[in-house]
Write an enzyme that holds these catalytic residues in place. Structure first.
Site, PDB file in Angstrom:
ATOM      1  N   HIS A  78       0.884  -1.175   0.000  1.00 28.39           N
ATOM      2  CA  HIS A  78       0.000   0.000   0.000  1.00 28.39           C
ATOM      3  C   HIS A  78       0.917   1.219   0.000  1.00 28.39           C
ATOM      4  CE1 HIS A  78      -3.565  -2.439   1.242  1.00 28.39           C
ATOM      5  NE2 HIS A  78      -2.635  -3.198   1.797  1.00 28.39           N
ATOM      6  N   ARG A  80      -0.278   4.344  -0.599  1.00 25.23           N
ATOM      7  CA  ARG A  80      -1.053   5.463  -0.041  1.00 25.23           C
ATOM      8  C   ARG A  80      -1.281   6.642  -0.968  1.00 25.23           C
ATOM      9  NH1 ARG A  80      -2.844   2.081   3.739  1.00 25.23           N
ATOM     10  NH2 ARG A  80      -1.510   1.844   5.574  1.00 25.23           N
ATOM     11  N   ASP A 323       2.400  -6.893   2.605  1.00 27.04           N
ATOM     12  CA  ASP A 323       1.328  -6.024   3.096  1.00 27.04           C
ATOM     13  C   ASP A 323       1.936  -4.744   3.698  1.00 27.04           C
ATOM     14  OD1 ASP A 323      -1.171  -5.021   3.726  1.00 27.04           O
ATOM     15  OD2 ASP A 323      -1.326  -6.119   5.613  1.00 27.04           O
TER      16      ASP A 323
HETATM   17 ZN    ZN Z   1      -2.998  -5.071   2.576  1.00 24.92          ZN
END
Ligand code: ZN
Length: 461
Positions: A78, A80, A323
């Site tokens: 991620h 962002r 992640d």
């Molecule tokens: Zn995730």
């Protein structure tokens, strides 16, 4: 050991044929380690010579005793951007990837707004181009509205992310019929479903936010996501996926029960990932570290940790993905006394390779498993092989050089993610990443970013 800079001149009498050669190292592949000289031309692996063979090149890197791995592919980050760039953006996230030996990332759609339409997909791609230090693919979010699947696939969406829990409308897929429609649409286009399993009703019933003391809130958070929620969500998804024989990638397997479900339903086209933190940290670390180690799914006890390590070794889990989910130090510190007040997630893309090397060092996996789990299988699963994920002749010259004679320590202050704090702060690893190359060019050297943001958009072939 010292490495001459890659601008060193080849003094051999022969006229150079290649742009760069790396000499004296072992090359790691899915079948093990082999000593070879690797030569690069026009950004691609151009030749693999025998040990000590002179492949005349304009530049050379002498790497005696080192190990060369294909650049890692992190299929779950991620970054962002757009909308949440106080936490991270393409520049900071990809810089962390580059120094960590990750040369390709697949970026999740959970930004603000979420990546769910062709317009938003193109805007996000434009934001990353010229700013990303590593190659990047983009994932699309898929909720009950399936009208954009074809156009997003045509634009190069690497997967379609389906969330069965922990998110809200319009992206949450909460009913069986919505799930069925999503999977059928993806099956018709032979697209990959990325599945985050879970069950919000179980989570809601086990979430007690009135427990606000330091120890109480940490224990209550750990209890809020029982293994059954993840296993039940996955069982539903896999039964539905079987109906349409859709390609499905399971995100963040964190429990032994989920592994049992996988064992029952796994078939070609079903793959699964585990995070380094679920392989190496346990629930006790949340009690000790609090918000720094808060993540969803949460860290589990040792029984689950050992089951996941075994699942990775026996191939039930296909790959390791981080992640990478950064939040600012200030946001995290809100949960020091009451863990419910801190967001879940922490940076991971920079520590992926060091932690995998640590697992090799401890004898938990070997180099071939590392290359399989972090390079080759991710590339095959998402349609990037053989351009990515291996160092065969013709592949992109994305690679990492690791020196097994030099230890390193993971430190907060050396993280290039805007999040800074990692739960692995202070961990020692017996090896160091000395060089990361993207398309034949050095992009990071000994923890320092060098060069410009030359990462390209990549799409499944
Ligand atoms: Zn995730």
């Amino acid at each position: 050991m010292t490495f001459p800079p890659p601008t060193g001149t080849d003094l051999s009498a022969e006229s150079p044929v290649f742009d760069l050669s790396i000499e004296g190292a072992h090359i790691a592949s899915a079948s093990g380690l082999k000593r070879a000289t690797l030569a690069i031309k026009d950004g691609k692996v151009a030749a693999l010579g025998g040990p000590g063979e002179n492949l005349p090149s304009l530049e050379r890197i002498a790497a005696p005793g080192c190990v060369i791995l294909p650049g890692l592919i992190d299929v779950h980050v991620h970054f962002r951007e757009p909308g949440l760039t106080h936490k991270e953006d393409f520049a900071s996230g990809s810089a962390a990837a580059a120094v960590g030996g990750v040369t390709s990332v697949m970026v999740m759609p959970t930004d603000k707004p979420m990546t769910t339409t062709p317009e938003l997909f193109l805007e996000k791609r434009a934001l990353a181009e010229g700013k990303s230090y590593v190659d990047f693919a983009l994932q699309a979010g898929l909720g009950p509205d399936i009208s954009h699947v074809k156009s997003l696939k045509d634009l190069g969406a690497i997967s379609f992310e389906i969330f069965l829990a922990d998110l809200v409308a319009p992206i949450l897929v909460s009913t069986g019929e919505e799930l069925r429609q999503c999977l059928r649409a993806l099956s018709e286009l032979d697209a990959v479903a990325g599945m985050t399993p879970g069950d919000d009703s179980i989570v809601a019933a086990h979430t007690d936010t009135t427990m606000t003391g330091q120890t109480e809130s940490r224990r209550a958070f750990l209890a809020s996501r029982p293994p059954l929620a993840e296993a039940l969500g996955l069982a539903r998804a896999l039964v539905a996926a079987d109906e349409y024989k859709v390609r499905l990638h399971v995100r963040q397997v964190s429990t032994a029960q989920t592994l049992d479900v996988l064992r029952r339903f796994k078939r070609p086209g079903i793959t699964a990932e585990v995070t380094p933190h679920n392989l190496l940290l346990e629930d006790l670390d949340v009690l000790k570290m609090g918000p720094r180690a808060k993540v969803t799914p949460p860290l589990r006890n040792r029984f689950h940790l050992l089951a996941l390590q075994q699942g990775l070794r026996d191939g039930m889990i296909d790959m390791v993905a981080t992640d990478h989910a950064p939040h600012t130090p200030d946001e995290k510190s809100q949960g020091e006394i009451d863990l419910w007040r801190a967001p879940g997630g922490f940076p991971g893309v920079q520590t992926l390779l060091p932690l995998m090397l640590l697992m090799v060092e401890k004898g938990l996996i070997d180099y071939s498993m590392l290359v399989n789990a972090c390079c080759e299988v991710p590339a095959r699963t998402f349609g990037l092989f053989p351009r990515k994920g291996s160092l065969g002749v013709g592949a992109d010259a994305d690679l990492v050089i690791v020196d097994p004679a030099k230890p390193m320590t993971i430190r907060d202050e050396e993280q290039l993610s805007r999040a800074g704090a990692t739960p692995f702060n202070g961990w020692r690893v017996g090896l160091t990443i000395t060089h990361t190359l993207l398309g034949g060019r050095v992009i990071a050297r000994s923890g320092q970013l060098v060069g410009t943001a030359s990462g390209r958009f990549i799409r499944p072939s």
